[in-house]
Structure formats: structure tokens, C-alpha cells
Design an enzyme around this catalytic site. Structure first.
Site, mmCIF file in Angstrom:
data_model
loop_
_atom_site.group_PDB
_atom_site.id
_atom_site.type_symbol
_atom_site.label_atom_id
_atom_site.label_comp_id
_atom_site.label_asym_id
_atom_site.label_seq_id
_atom_site.Cartn_x
_atom_site.Cartn_y
_atom_site.Cartn_z
ATOM 1 N N ASN A 5 2.944 -10.005 3.037
ATOM 2 C CA ASN A 5 2.264 -9.828 1.757
ATOM 3 C C ASN A 5 1.517 -8.494 1.656
ATOM 4 O O ASN A 5 0.760 -8.284 0.716
ATOM 5 C CB ASN A 5 1.316 -11.000 1.488
ATOM 6 C CG ASN A 5 0.258 -11.134 2.563
ATOM 7 O OD1 ASN A 5 0.395 -10.565 3.638
ATOM 8 N ND2 ASN A 5 -0.781 -11.897 2.278
ATOM 9 N N CYS A 6 1.743 -7.592 2.576
ATOM 10 C CA CYS A 6 1.071 -6.286 2.589
ATOM 11 C C CYS A 6 1.854 -5.304 1.716
ATOM 12 O O CYS A 6 3.034 -5.030 1.973
ATOM 13 C CB CYS A 6 0.984 -5.773 4.026
ATOM 14 S SG CYS A 6 0.393 -4.077 4.181
#
Length: 122
Positions: free
Chosen positions: A10-11
Site C-alpha cells: 500500500n506504499c
């Protein structure tokens, strides 16, 4: 060329790096550092290759939440144990190509930092 990108799924920075590398025609294996990476094996290699100044993300929320004792012990070369215990302290992404290790992805570069030239062109 085969690359391995270690990061968080999710970065946003990891997503940008993955997109740019794949867009440049590279076969990139993504490994989530929280669930898929053998950090006990990889962290010492990364520290040896790039050092703690580059690998430890001292601007992260996780770093700020550490106790002073934990931060001070890190100054005593206990970085490997600290990074293994707190994977989000690892600056992302970490990209491996053979024995080369690259850390981070520049915000000011649209596709990839010039320091990645050897990754991109090889």
C-alpha cells in the site's frame, strides 16, 4: 533483467517504483516486507551493502514511536534486530539486482533516480 523490489503493497512510493521499472521493460518481483520477506536473511545483506544511514527511515512514524532506549540501542549497531522487529523502519523501496542493493525512490524524478541507471540499463 530480473529485479526484486521489497516494499509495502500500500506504499505509493513502492507502487511508483514498480510501475516505472515495469514500464522500462524489467521483470520485477514484488515482495511485501511485512509478510513475504525473509528479513532475518535480507536485512544484514542490505545493511552491509548500503549502511544504516540509507536503510533506516528515521522520519517514519514507527521511528518516532520508539522509546529513547530503542533508538539509543540502534546507535550501538543493533539496527538489524530493530529493522527485523519493525519492518516499517526500512526505507522503501529496497531494490535488489544480483548483488546490488538500491534504497529509496526520489520524489523529484518522474520515473527513477539517476542512481538507478545501472539497474535500468543493465
Amino acid at each position: 533483467m530480473n529485479l526484486t523490489l521489497y516494499g509495502l503493497k500500500n506504499c505509493d512510493t513502492c507502487k511508483k517504483a514498480l510501475t516505472a521499472l515495469e514500464g522500462a521493460g524489467h521483470d520485477v518481483a514484488f515482495v511485501d516486507i511485512r509478510s513475504g520477506a525473509d528479513l532475518a536473511d535480507r536485512v544484514p545483506v542490505w545493511l552491509e551493502a548500503v549502511g544504516s544511514d540509507k536503510l533506516v527511515n528515521r522520519r517514519s512514524t514507527t521511528w518516532r514511536q520508539l522509546s529513547d532506549t530503542e533508538k539509543e540501542s540502534a546507535e550501538d549497531e543493533e539496527y538489524a534486530a530493530l529493522l527485523i522487529a519493525h519492518p516499517t523502519l526500512i526505507k522503501r523501496p529496497v531494490i535488489e539486482r544480483d548483488a546490488q542493493v538500491f534504497v529509496g525512490w526520489g520524489k523529484d524524478v518522474p520515473d527513477y533516480p539517476s542512481s538507478y541507471a545501472s539497474v535500468i540499463s543493465a
